[in-house]
Scaffold this motif. Structure first.
Motif, PDB file in Angstrom:
ATOM      1  N   ASN A 328      45.029 -61.477 -34.014  1.00 25.65           N
ATOM      2  CA  ASN A 328      44.183 -62.558 -33.565  1.00 25.65           C
ATOM      3  C   ASN A 328      43.361 -62.396 -32.540  1.00 25.65           C
ATOM      4  N   SER A 329      44.014 -62.009 -31.267  1.00 26.52           N
ATOM      5  CA  SER A 329      43.396 -61.787 -29.910  1.00 26.52           C
ATOM      6  C   SER A 329      42.345 -60.591 -30.011  1.00 26.52           C
ATOM      7  N   LEU A 330      42.709 -59.745 -30.864  1.00 28.29           N
ATOM      8  CA  LEU A 330      41.593 -58.402 -30.824  1.00 28.29           C
ATOM      9  C   LEU A 330      40.426 -58.972 -31.479  1.00 28.29           C
ATOM     10  N   GLU A 331      40.414 -59.782 -32.580  1.00 30.95           N
ATOM     11  CA  GLU A 331      39.218 -60.023 -32.966  1.00 30.95           C
ATOM     12  C   GLU A 331      38.236 -61.097 -32.305  1.00 30.95           C
ATOM     13  N   ARG A 332      38.875 -62.038 -31.152  1.00 31.97           N
ATOM     14  CA  ARG A 332      37.828 -62.688 -30.598  1.00 31.97           C
ATOM     15  C   ARG A 332      37.767 -61.667 -29.115  1.00 31.97           C
ATOM     16  N   ALA A 333      38.378 -60.842 -28.738  1.00 31.62           N
ATOM     17  CA  ALA A 333      37.807 -59.927 -27.877  1.00 31.62           C
ATOM     18  C   ALA A 333      36.701 -58.957 -28.311  1.00 31.62           C
ATOM     19  N   LEU A 334      36.537 -58.572 -29.508  1.00 28.87           N
ATOM     20  CA  LEU A 334      35.650 -57.564 -29.856  1.00 28.87           C
ATOM     21  C   LEU A 334      34.361 -58.594 -30.003  1.00 28.87           C
ATOM     22  N   ILE A 335      34.314 -59.689 -30.520  1.00 30.19           N
ATOM     23  CA  ILE A 335      33.125 -60.604 -30.418  1.00 30.19           C
ATOM     24  C   ILE A 335      32.435 -60.851 -28.794  1.00 30.19           C
ATOM     25  N   VAL A 336      33.634 -61.207 -28.026  1.00 29.26           N
ATOM     26  CA  VAL A 336      32.965 -61.296 -26.645  1.00 29.26           C
ATOM     27  C   VAL A 336      32.649 -60.064 -25.898  1.00 29.26           C
ATOM     28  N   SER A 337      32.936 -58.900 -26.327  1.00 23.41           N
ATOM     29  CA  SER A 337      32.717 -57.607 -25.616  1.00 23.41           C
ATOM     30  C   SER A 337      31.381 -57.325 -26.368  1.00 23.41           C
ATOM     31  N   THR A 338      31.009 -57.634 -27.717  1.00 22.62           N
ATOM     32  CA  THR A 338      29.810 -57.148 -28.238  1.00 22.62           C
ATOM     33  C   THR A 338      28.700 -57.957 -27.376  1.00 22.62           C
ATOM     34  N   LYS A 339      28.846 -59.306 -27.362  1.00 23.70           N
ATOM     35  CA  LYS A 339      28.066 -60.236 -26.501  1.00 23.70           C
ATOM     36  C   LYS A 339      27.512 -59.680 -25.333  1.00 23.70           C
ATOM     37  N   SER A 340      28.660 -59.402 -24.511  1.00 20.86           N
ATOM     38  CA  SER A 340      28.208 -59.024 -23.157  1.00 20.86           C
ATOM     39  C   SER A 340      27.385 -57.567 -23.001  1.00 20.86           C
ATOM     40  N   HIS A 341      27.748 -56.552 -23.888  1.00 20.11           N
ATOM     41  CA  HIS A 341      26.931 -55.447 -23.779  1.00 20.11           C
ATOM     42  C   HIS A 341      25.468 -55.686 -24.295  1.00 20.11           C
ATOM     43  N   ARG A 342      25.359 -56.675 -25.103  1.00 20.95           N
ATOM     44  CA  ARG A 342      23.892 -56.681 -25.739  1.00 20.95           C
ATOM     45  C   ARG A 342      23.116 -57.367 -24.529  1.00 20.95           C
ATOM     46  N   THR A 343      23.714 -58.157 -23.618  1.00 19.24           N
ATOM     47  CA  THR A 343      22.894 -59.001 -22.628  1.00 19.24           C
ATOM     48  C   THR A 343      22.466 -57.808 -21.678  1.00 19.24           C
ATOM     49  N   HIS A 344      23.432 -56.764 -21.318  1.00 13.93           N
ATOM     50  CA  HIS A 344      23.240 -56.037 -20.481  1.00 13.93           C
ATOM     51  C   HIS A 344      22.108 -54.932 -21.069  1.00 13.93           C
ATOM     52  N   LEU A 345      21.959 -54.717 -22.135  1.00 11.32           N
ATOM     53  CA  LEU A 345      21.297 -53.784 -22.708  1.00 11.32           C
ATOM     54  C   LEU A 345      19.530 -54.441 -22.590  1.00 11.32           C
ATOM     55  N   GLU A 346      19.724 -55.707 -23.031  1.00  9.20           N
ATOM     56  CA  GLU A 346      18.344 -56.338 -22.716  1.00  9.20           C
ATOM     57  C   GLU A 346      17.906 -56.373 -21.519  1.00  9.20           C
ATOM     58  N   ASN A 347      18.688 -56.590 -20.300  1.00  8.41           N
ATOM     59  CA  ASN A 347      18.223 -56.253 -18.744  1.00  8.41           C
ATOM     60  C   ASN A 347      17.844 -55.166 -18.395  1.00  8.41           C
ATOM     61  N   LEU A 348      18.404 -54.141 -19.185  1.00  5.35           N
ATOM     62  CA  LEU A 348      17.921 -52.644 -18.802  1.00  5.35           C
ATOM     63  C   LEU A 348      16.610 -52.448 -19.591  1.00  5.35           C
ATOM     64  N   SER A 349      16.280 -52.861 -20.734  1.00  3.70           N
ATOM     65  CA  SER A 349      15.090 -52.545 -21.473  1.00  3.70           C
ATOM     66  C   SER A 349      13.996 -53.218 -20.967  1.00  3.70           C
ATOM     67  N   GLY A 350      14.025 -54.382 -20.045  1.00  5.42           N
ATOM     68  CA  GLY A 350      12.788 -54.531 -19.279  1.00  5.42           C
ATOM     69  C   GLY A 350      12.235 -53.666 -18.066  1.00  5.42           C
ATOM     70  N   ARG A 351      13.122 -52.920 -17.676  1.00 10.18           N
ATOM     71  CA  ARG A 351      12.604 -52.089 -16.549  1.00 10.18           C
ATOM     72  C   ARG A 351      12.281 -50.644 -17.232  1.00 10.18           C
ATOM     73  N   LEU A 352      12.532 -50.388 -18.265  1.00 11.68           N
ATOM     74  CA  LEU A 352      12.090 -49.337 -19.044  1.00 11.68           C
ATOM     75  C   LEU A 352      10.869 -49.291 -19.857  1.00 11.68           C
ATOM     76  N   SER A 353       9.717 -49.855 -19.255  1.00 16.01           N
ATOM     77  CA  SER A 353       8.546 -49.996 -19.954  1.00 16.01           C
ATOM     78  C   SER A 353       7.654 -48.836 -19.857  1.00 16.01           C
ATOM     79  N   PRO A 354       6.747 -48.553 -20.775  1.00 26.55           N
ATOM     80  CA  PRO A 354       5.807 -47.246 -20.721  1.00 26.55           C
ATOM     81  C   PRO A 354       4.827 -46.873 -19.488  1.00 26.55           C
ATOM     82  N   PHE A 355       4.569 -48.398 -18.912  1.00 26.41           N
ATOM     83  CA  PHE A 355       3.637 -48.333 -17.832  1.00 26.41           C
ATOM     84  C   PHE A 355       4.490 -47.779 -16.757  1.00 26.41           C
TER      85      PHE A 355
END
Length: 521
Positions: A328-355
């Motif tokens: 049961n603890s593993l299922e909740r930990a997977l959801i929280v970890s996925t959300k955290s990595h998505r937020t970090h990826l979105e922050n990095l994508s703003g600094r990697l524009s073509p211009f």
């Protein structure tokens, strides 16, 4: 006076020598002489030359080769013996001697003394040491017996082995008494050891050297040195069964084990077959009984242990509950970890524009162009400096300048070579002058020049110079060294008891040598 001399009969040297020989042989045709053996010589001819002596005289003796090979005992220095033979002379050297036909020890005491001396000698070599002795095989397959094939000893041994445990017995026939018994017994022991394991004659696992009882003279062959050495060198374990229980010989000390009698040797060599079979049956019963008790005990212990163990479902209940909680603890930990990595990826994508990437690339290209220009100018300056340095050095490396330096070096080398030659010749002359001086000094100190003036050097038997007449005894051998060689001499009188008479000497004139110059040695 001349008339009386003419009436005396004349003999040649041979006539008088052989006349004395006949007289001696007639007077001493057969004699027995008791004495101690002194010098013993055995030349290649096979004859034995020896001395019989007591506290006051010495008698030379000879044993011809045919008699020497049949002697019961071999002559050894210090042994007291009784020699039987005749007295004769040897005309070639004007000496008398005894031709010995028989030689026997002078009683048991002489043999015991010889036996004790031989025992000490062999013990000093380590032939009787306990660490050399080998353990006997518990159940040999083949037994080798060295004994007489016709005596009662071999029948007793075979009968006892047959009663106890029948097996293969190989007999090496030998004489157990007489002058050749020792050599035959030694050959028998070495012969058994020389057999191969896969040969036509099986190699024994155990040896028995056996003989019945007897006197010390009868058992003397087993005290010979060849027999003792063969027993000590035997690679096959060896039992000595010589004589009765009270009889001891040297082979008993060299053997791996001594048996009191030949029958006792057979009993030691093999066990009783019936006793072995009874022992095996008893041990088999004890083994089966012990095995049953062991299995029963282990079965009881296993049942007791199985009753004390918990049920299988009880053992797995706690781990199953922990597994459910972690799932049961593993299922909740997977959801929280996925959300955290998505937020970090979105922050990095703003600094990697073509211009942004295009601007950073343009700036890096400009920096690279500037660095390339500065590097090219620096390379040109360095090349110009090196060219100027090489131009200046080329002027100093002209062929004419090098040739001049080589010429100067050769002139200096020639000068050094001439100086070395002069110094070497001077040193040689100096050492030659010093060597000549030492040679003259050695010649002036050498006693050879003194010998040339008429003196002599007197030496004793050991080659040491004689410094005083008191050191010499009558009959002493001397060596007198003169300027042109040396002569042998002997003192005719004792200097302490007989003094030479003084001779009258004429007064020395001015041209004669001094009356007494003394001795330099």
């Amino acid at each position: 006076m001349s008339e009386q001399s003419s009436n005396v009969a004349e003999f040649s040297v041979s006539e008088i020598s052989f006349s004395i020989k006949r007289t001696m042989e007639d007077a001493f045709g057969y004699v027995r002489v008791r004495g101690e053996l002194g010098r013993i010589s055995r030349p290649g001819s096979g004859h034995i030359y020896l001395d019989l002596k007591d506290d006051r005289a010495v008698l030379s003796g000879v044993i011809w080769r045919g008699v020497a090979s049949k002697l019961k005992i071999q002559p050894e220095q210090g042994l007291e013996v009784i020699a039987t033979g005749k007295i004769t002379t040897f005309p070639g050297q004007s000496k008398y001697q005894m031709v010995i036909d028989a030689l026997e020890p002078a009683g048991a005491g002489a043999l015991m003394a010889l036996l004790e001396e031989r025992k000490k000698k062999l013990a000093a070599e380590g032939l009787f040491a306990e660490e050399r002795k080998k353990a006997l095989p518990p159940l040999p397959k083949v037994i080798g017996v060295v004994t007489s094939p016709t005596g009662a000893v071999i029948r007793d041994i075979l009968h006892r082995i047959s009663d106890r445990f029948p097996l293969h017995v190989v007999v090496w026939p030998v004489r157990v008494q007489g002058e050749t018994s020792g050599a035959e017994v030694a050959n028998g022991i070495r012969g058994f050891n020389a057999l191969s394991a896969d040969g036509p004659i099986p190699r024994p696992d155990l040896l028995i050297v056996a003989r019945g009882g007897g006197s010390i003279e009868d058992l003397w062959g087993f005290n010979e040195e060849a027999v003792v050495r063969a027993a000590a060198d035997s690679q096959i374990p060896l039992i000595s069964a010589v004589g009765h229980e009270t009889d001891w010989t040297l082979i008993d000390l060299a053997a791996d084990l001594r048996a009191p009698t030949p029958t006792g040797a057979a009993e030691i060599a093999v066990p009783v077959k019936a006793e072995l079979m009874a022992m095996v049956d008893d041990r088999a019963r004890r083994l089966n009984s012990g095995l049953v008790r062991f299995v029963t005990s282990r079965r009881t212990e296993l049942r007791a242990a199985s009753a004390a163990l918990p049920a299988p479902q009880d053992l797995l209940a706690l781990p199953r509950q922990k597994f459910d909680t972690l799932a049961n603890s593993l299922e909740r930990a997977l959801i929280v970890s996925t959300k955290s990595h998505r937020t970090h990826l979105e922050n990095l994508s703003g600094r990697l524009s073509p211009f942004l990437l295009s601007r950073q690339t343009s700036k890096a290209r400009q920096d690279l162009t500037q660095i390339s220009g500065r590097q090219q100018r620096a390379l040109q300056v360095a090349v110009s400096q090196k060219r100027q340095a090489y131009s200046g050095a080329s002027g100093r490396l002209s062929p004419a300048r090098l040739a001049q330096q080589i010429t100067l070096g050769n002139e200096r080398l020639n000068g050094f070579s001439e100086r070395l030659d002069r110094a070497y010749l001077a040193r040689v002359r100096e050492e030659k002058t010093r060597l000549d001086g030492l040679q003259k000094l050695l010649k002036s100190l050498s006693y050879k020049d003194v010998l040339a003036r008429g003196y002599a050097v007197v030496r004793d038997e050991s080659g040491q110079p004689v410094r005083s007449a008191a050191e010499l005894a009558q009959g002493a051998a001397l060596s007198i060294e003169l300027a042109d060689g040396a002569v042998e001499a002997m003192v005719m009188s004792d200097s302490g008891t007989s003094k030479p008479k003084a001779k009258t000497k004429k007064p020395a004139t001015s041209k004669s040598k001094p009356a007494d110059q003394g001795s330099l040695f």
